[in-house]
Write a protein that holds these residues in place. Sequence first.
Motif, mmCIF file in Angstrom:
data_model
loop_
_atom_site.group_PDB
_atom_site.id
_atom_site.type_symbol
_atom_site.label_atom_id
_atom_site.label_comp_id
_atom_site.label_asym_id
_atom_site.label_seq_id
_atom_site.Cartn_x
_atom_site.Cartn_y
_atom_site.Cartn_z
ATOM 1 N N TYR A 149 -7.129 -4.842 -4.452
ATOM 2 C CA TYR A 149 -6.042 -5.790 -4.716
ATOM 3 C C TYR A 149 -6.524 -6.887 -5.662
ATOM 4 O O TYR A 149 -5.858 -7.208 -6.661
ATOM 5 C CB TYR A 149 -5.564 -6.386 -3.394
ATOM 6 C CG TYR A 149 -4.573 -7.521 -3.545
ATOM 7 C CD1 TYR A 149 -3.208 -7.292 -3.490
ATOM 8 C CD2 TYR A 149 -5.015 -8.850 -3.717
ATOM 9 C CE1 TYR A 149 -2.294 -8.334 -3.618
ATOM 10 C CE2 TYR A 149 -4.114 -9.889 -3.854
ATOM 11 C CZ TYR A 149 -2.759 -9.622 -3.810
ATOM 12 O OH TYR A 149 -1.867 -10.653 -3.947
ATOM 13 N N GLY A 166 -4.130 -7.302 4.514
ATOM 14 C CA GLY A 166 -3.245 -8.432 4.256
ATOM 15 C C GLY A 166 -3.752 -9.716 4.886
ATOM 16 O O GLY A 166 -3.686 -10.790 4.274
ATOM 17 N N ILE A 202 -9.716 -2.201 0.442
ATOM 18 C CA ILE A 202 -8.333 -2.406 0.000
ATOM 19 C C ILE A 202 -8.182 -3.800 -0.595
ATOM 20 O O ILE A 202 -7.559 -3.982 -1.655
ATOM 21 C CB ILE A 202 -7.354 -2.200 1.178
ATOM 22 C CG1 ILE A 202 -7.378 -0.743 1.643
ATOM 23 C CG2 ILE A 202 -5.935 -2.607 0.780
ATOM 24 C CD1 ILE A 202 -6.662 -0.509 2.955
ATOM 25 N N THR A 254 -3.415 -1.645 6.261
ATOM 26 C CA THR A 254 -2.643 -2.586 5.444
ATOM 27 C C THR A 254 -2.581 -3.952 6.104
ATOM 28 O O THR A 254 -2.758 -4.989 5.445
ATOM 29 C CB THR A 254 -1.224 -2.047 5.215
ATOM 30 O OG1 THR A 254 -1.309 -0.768 4.564
ATOM 31 C CG2 THR A 254 -0.400 -2.993 4.360
ATOM 32 N N THR A 282 0.855 -1.181 0.000
ATOM 33 C CA THR A 282 0.000 0.000 0.000
ATOM 34 C C THR A 282 0.895 1.235 0.000
ATOM 35 O O THR A 282 2.020 1.210 0.501
ATOM 36 C CB THR A 282 -0.923 0.041 1.227
ATOM 37 O OG1 THR A 282 -0.132 0.096 2.419
ATOM 38 C CG2 THR A 282 -1.830 -1.173 1.263
ATOM 39 N N ALA A 313 -2.460 4.012 8.174
ATOM 40 C CA ALA A 313 -2.080 3.285 6.961
ATOM 41 C C ALA A 313 -1.569 1.895 7.293
ATOM 42 O O ALA A 313 -1.918 0.905 6.627
ATOM 43 C CB ALA A 313 -1.019 4.076 6.197
ATOM 44 N N ALA A 335 -10.604 -1.801 5.130
ATOM 45 C CA ALA A 335 -9.705 -2.933 4.878
ATOM 46 C C ALA A 335 -10.288 -3.848 3.810
ATOM 47 O O ALA A 335 -9.561 -4.359 2.947
ATOM 48 C CB ALA A 335 -9.460 -3.702 6.173
ATOM 49 N N LEU A 367 -3.499 4.168 -1.026
ATOM 50 C CA LEU A 367 -4.433 4.547 0.037
ATOM 51 C C LEU A 367 -4.843 6.000 -0.173
ATOM 52 O O LEU A 367 -4.600 6.879 0.659
ATOM 53 C CB LEU A 367 -3.802 4.328 1.410
ATOM 54 C CG LEU A 367 -3.362 2.902 1.729
ATOM 55 C CD1 LEU A 367 -2.919 2.786 3.181
ATOM 56 C CD2 LEU A 367 -4.444 1.887 1.413
ATOM 57 N N ALA A 405 1.961 -8.165 3.279
ATOM 58 C CA ALA A 405 1.533 -6.797 3.015
ATOM 59 C C ALA A 405 2.499 -5.812 3.662
ATOM 60 O O ALA A 405 2.866 -5.971 4.834
ATOM 61 C CB ALA A 405 0.122 -6.564 3.537
ATOM 62 N N THR A 441 3.470 -1.498 4.068
ATOM 63 C CA THR A 441 2.998 -0.120 3.944
ATOM 64 C C THR A 441 4.141 0.774 3.491
ATOM 65 O O THR A 441 5.281 0.601 3.923
ATOM 66 C CB THR A 441 2.499 0.395 5.311
ATOM 67 O OG1 THR A 441 1.603 -0.557 5.880
ATOM 68 C CG2 THR A 441 1.788 1.733 5.160
#
Length: 231
Positions: A217, A25, A213, A21, A3, A17, A210, A61, A32, A34
């Motif tokens: 991905y 993950g 994110i 992350t 990220t 962040a 989350a 992000l 994962a 950051t």
Amino acid sequence: MITVAHGTRRRGGPLVAMGLTARAGRRLGVPAATSFIELSRPFFDQVLRQEFAAPPVIVPLLLSGGVHLGNDIPETIRTVGGPAILAPALGPHPLLAEVLVRRLLGSGAKPDEPVVLAAAGSSQPAGLADLETAGRLLQGRWSGRVRIATVTGLGPSLAGQVEAARSEGRVTVAPYLLAPGFFAERITHLAFHCGADRVTDVLGVEQLIAELIARRYRWALNTQQQLPAAG
């Protein structure tokens, strides 16, 4: 997954962040890391210099398009990191609107009261367009009128939007930001100076984000829009 967030000198910002992350993950079951564009470590280019068994998926992000997503991140990938797979920005998205509603209700705002959705702002029209879409998504979940505002770049001023909303009831300003930092502090200061009644917390480490994110991905991995290394 890597990220990449903007970065801030405020201590709490990088923790958001990192927390998001880590949660994403775990949901994905993948390693994962950051990284940050500036101000916070580790920097994005430093993380990209590591050895990877396969092209990493980069998840910004960021809540909208703009210079970082359109230029800075792809250029860094091409210059020092590639090949890599780049996901789109997190926003606008209905999951972010849902988190905003949670923050509004948590601040004491009533669903029929006016809201000003305040972003840092961008010099890029794409960034303003994304903020406008975010405002419409929030409006679909909030009965009071939702206005958008920015503190830099393109878009209506926070002062003007708060003033316009005051005739409709108690005004809540909702920062359209993931983490605390310079812009969160600036939005809070300006909002109260302009007559807002309350300011919500930033979006923060939220399970729905989350999940978003993780979705970014998966989408990037499935489309395989790979950016090559320089040369």
